[in-house]
Motif scaffolding. Structure first.
Motif, PDB file in Angstrom:
ATOM      1  N   LYS A  94      19.544 -17.822 -13.331  1.00 21.43           N
ATOM      2  CA  LYS A  94      19.723 -18.609 -12.043  1.00 21.43           C
ATOM      3  C   LYS A  94      20.733 -17.847 -11.324  1.00 21.43           C
ATOM      4  O   LYS A  94      20.687 -18.007  -9.871  1.00 21.43           O
ATOM      5  N   THR A  95      21.627 -17.067 -11.626  1.00 21.68           N
ATOM      6  CA  THR A  95      22.471 -16.307 -10.759  1.00 21.68           C
ATOM      7  C   THR A  95      22.203 -14.882 -10.418  1.00 21.68           C
ATOM      8  O   THR A  95      22.555 -14.189  -9.764  1.00 21.68           O
ATOM      9  N   GLY A  96      21.188 -14.359 -11.438  1.00 21.11           N
ATOM     10  CA  GLY A  96      20.774 -13.086 -11.494  1.00 21.11           C
ATOM     11  C   GLY A  96      21.599 -11.967 -11.799  1.00 21.11           C
ATOM     12  O   GLY A  96      21.314 -10.774 -11.821  1.00 21.11           O
ATOM     13  N   GLU A  97      22.855 -12.408 -12.254  1.00 20.76           N
ATOM     14  CA  GLU A  97      23.972 -11.344 -12.722  1.00 20.76           C
ATOM     15  C   GLU A  97      24.217 -11.583 -14.312  1.00 20.76           C
ATOM     16  O   GLU A  97      23.797 -12.238 -15.036  1.00 20.76           O
ATOM     17  N   VAL A 114      26.121 -11.211 -24.765  1.00 22.18           N
ATOM     18  CA  VAL A 114      25.874 -10.606 -23.623  1.00 22.18           C
ATOM     19  C   VAL A 114      24.162 -10.821 -23.040  1.00 22.18           C
ATOM     20  O   VAL A 114      23.233 -10.484 -23.931  1.00 22.18           O
ATOM     21  N   CYS A 115      23.941 -11.241 -21.839  1.00 26.36           N
ATOM     22  CA  CYS A 115      22.322 -11.475 -21.420  1.00 26.36           C
ATOM     23  C   CYS A 115      22.741 -10.512 -20.049  1.00 26.36           C
ATOM     24  O   CYS A 115      23.229 -11.148 -18.994  1.00 26.36           O
ATOM     25  N   GLU A 116      22.158  -9.476 -20.142  1.00 27.35           N
ATOM     26  CA  GLU A 116      22.368  -8.518 -18.964  1.00 27.35           C
ATOM     27  C   GLU A 116      21.413  -8.745 -17.761  1.00 27.35           C
ATOM     28  O   GLU A 116      20.397  -9.089 -18.030  1.00 27.35           O
ATOM     29  N   SER A 117      22.258  -8.457 -16.540  1.00 24.72           N
ATOM     30  CA  SER A 117      21.171  -8.625 -15.430  1.00 24.72           C
ATOM     31  C   SER A 117      20.000  -7.637 -15.409  1.00 24.72           C
ATOM     32  O   SER A 117      20.210  -6.310 -16.252  1.00 24.72           O
ATOM     33  N   GLN A 118      18.780  -7.814 -14.825  1.00 21.99           N
ATOM     34  CA  GLN A 118      17.947  -6.984 -14.765  1.00 21.99           C
ATOM     35  C   GLN A 118      17.717  -6.054 -13.323  1.00 21.99           C
ATOM     36  O   GLN A 118      16.860  -5.133 -13.073  1.00 21.99           O
ATOM     37  N   GLN A 119      18.995  -6.303 -12.450  1.00 19.70           N
ATOM     38  CA  GLN A 119      18.870  -5.591 -11.243  1.00 19.70           C
ATOM     39  C   GLN A 119      19.326  -4.055 -11.415  1.00 19.70           C
ATOM     40  O   GLN A 119      20.113  -3.991 -12.354  1.00 19.70           O
ATOM     41  N   THR A 219      30.437  -6.571  -6.330  1.00 22.78           N
ATOM     42  CA  THR A 219      31.281  -7.558  -5.120  1.00 22.78           C
ATOM     43  C   THR A 219      30.405  -7.711  -3.899  1.00 22.78           C
ATOM     44  O   THR A 219      30.560  -8.702  -3.200  1.00 22.78           O
ATOM     45  N   SER A 220      29.600  -6.738  -3.666  1.00 24.81           N
ATOM     46  CA  SER A 220      28.820  -7.018  -2.626  1.00 24.81           C
ATOM     47  C   SER A 220      27.687  -7.973  -2.598  1.00 24.81           C
ATOM     48  O   SER A 220      27.329  -8.687  -1.609  1.00 24.81           O
ATOM     49  N   ARG A 221      27.346  -8.425  -3.787  1.00 27.93           N
ATOM     50  CA  ARG A 221      26.552  -9.540  -4.173  1.00 27.93           C
ATOM     51  C   ARG A 221      27.467 -10.922  -4.461  1.00 27.93           C
ATOM     52  O   ARG A 221      27.034 -11.956  -4.154  1.00 27.93           O
ATOM     53  N   CYS A 222      28.570 -10.798  -5.312  1.00 28.94           N
ATOM     54  CA  CYS A 222      28.898 -11.730  -6.125  1.00 28.94           C
ATOM     55  C   CYS A 222      30.420 -12.329  -5.437  1.00 28.94           C
ATOM     56  O   CYS A 222      30.549 -13.520  -5.633  1.00 28.94           O
ATOM     57  N   LEU A 223      30.997 -11.485  -4.546  1.00 32.43           N
ATOM     58  CA  LEU A 223      32.143 -12.023  -4.229  1.00 32.43           C
ATOM     59  C   LEU A 223      32.126 -13.203  -3.190  1.00 32.43           C
ATOM     60  O   LEU A 223      33.041 -14.033  -3.522  1.00 32.43           O
ATOM     61  N   SER A 224      31.289 -13.012  -2.292  1.00 30.84           N
ATOM     62  CA  SER A 224      31.190 -14.320  -1.358  1.00 30.84           C
ATOM     63  C   SER A 224      30.487 -15.592  -2.029  1.00 30.84           C
ATOM     64  O   SER A 224      30.461 -16.661  -1.453  1.00 30.84           O
ATOM     65  N   ARG A 225      29.946 -15.207  -3.122  1.00 33.86           N
ATOM     66  CA  ARG A 225      29.161 -16.531  -3.982  1.00 33.86           C
ATOM     67  C   ARG A 225      29.907 -16.690  -5.138  1.00 33.86           C
ATOM     68  O   ARG A 225      29.462 -17.715  -6.013  1.00 33.86           O
TER      69      ARG A 225
END
Length: 244
Positions: A94-97, A114-119, A219-225
């Protein structure tokens, strides 16, 4: 303190994990920069114990399945609940992270799942990754579960190194972070230990184990979220009856 013999065993395992093929003693020695005599002693010992074998005669050594069976027996004695593993996978989706479960290990937190992001650009972590307990949201979500006396004992073990300008540099600074997190409803971090990494963490206690669930990413994706991520985390943990 680093015990060289133990470190060499782990380095050898990581070497095979990277190369995924048998290696002769000479190849191991050259690749890892070890003396031939030390390489021979270590490889011979592991082979004698059944942890290394030769798939083909004189074709090099490779780890046997004994490592896996031993680790499985260890893990089976102290497993994470299936509901927690399922929740971590759902939170990651759900978070993608990258999403992980942390547990205290002295002045650090070690990720036990750990469940690692695929991005392509993500927080790279795996089971066994360690982060400072005071300079991470995952760590502070564990500290908050400890009594003041327990926290004071942990603070005495910490070397307050300035990993960045946002790293808490004293026990008092950490305590202030814990108070703010209590008012906020979740623990968060911003480049405290790893540059350009933002994290969100929640505390959970299972079978007297003080754990944390953390989501971390650029931080570019997560800080504001962060507040949004915390809400998603709480929903999954509540749905799986891991928090109230």
């Amino acid at each position: 303190m680093l015990v060289k013999q133990a470190a060499n065993v782990l380095e050898l395992l990581e070497y095979f994990a990277r190369h995924k093929q048998p290696a002769t003693m000479a190849e191991i020695s050259d690749s890892l920069g070890w003396p031939r005599s030390s390489t021979f002693n270590l490889v011979a010992t592991l082979a004698e114990k059944g942890y290394l074998y030769e798939p083909r005669q004189r074709g090099g050594y490779y780890p046997s399945s004994r490592w896996m069976s031993t680790v499985k027996e260890i893990a089976a004695a102290d497993p994470l609940p299936a509901s927690l593993v399922e929740a971590i996978a759902a939170i990651q989706a759900k978070t993608g992270e990258t999403t992980a479960v942390g547990q205290a290990a002295g002045a650090y937190v070690i990720f036990v799942h750990v469940c690692e992001s695929q991005q392509p650009i993500r927080y790279f972590a795996q089971a066994g990754t360690r982060v400072p307990i005071h300079a991470s949201s995952a760590g502070r979500a564990i500290l908050v579960q400890c009594s003041q006396r327990e926290r004071d004992a942990i603070y005495r073990r910490i070397t307050f190194k300035d990993f960045s300008t946002s790293t808490p540099m004293s026990a008092e600074a950490v305590e202030a972070e814990l108070k703010e997190a209590g008012q906020r409803g979740y623990h968060c971090s911003n480049s405290e230990y790893i540059p350009d990494l933002a994290g969100v963490a929640l505390p959970i206690e299972l079978n007297q184990r003080k754990l944390s669930v953390v989501v971390a990413g650029p931080t570019s994706r997560c800080l504001s979220r962060q507040s949004e991520i915390a809400k998603l985390m709480k929903q999954e943990l509540v749905a799986n009856q891991l928090i109230g």
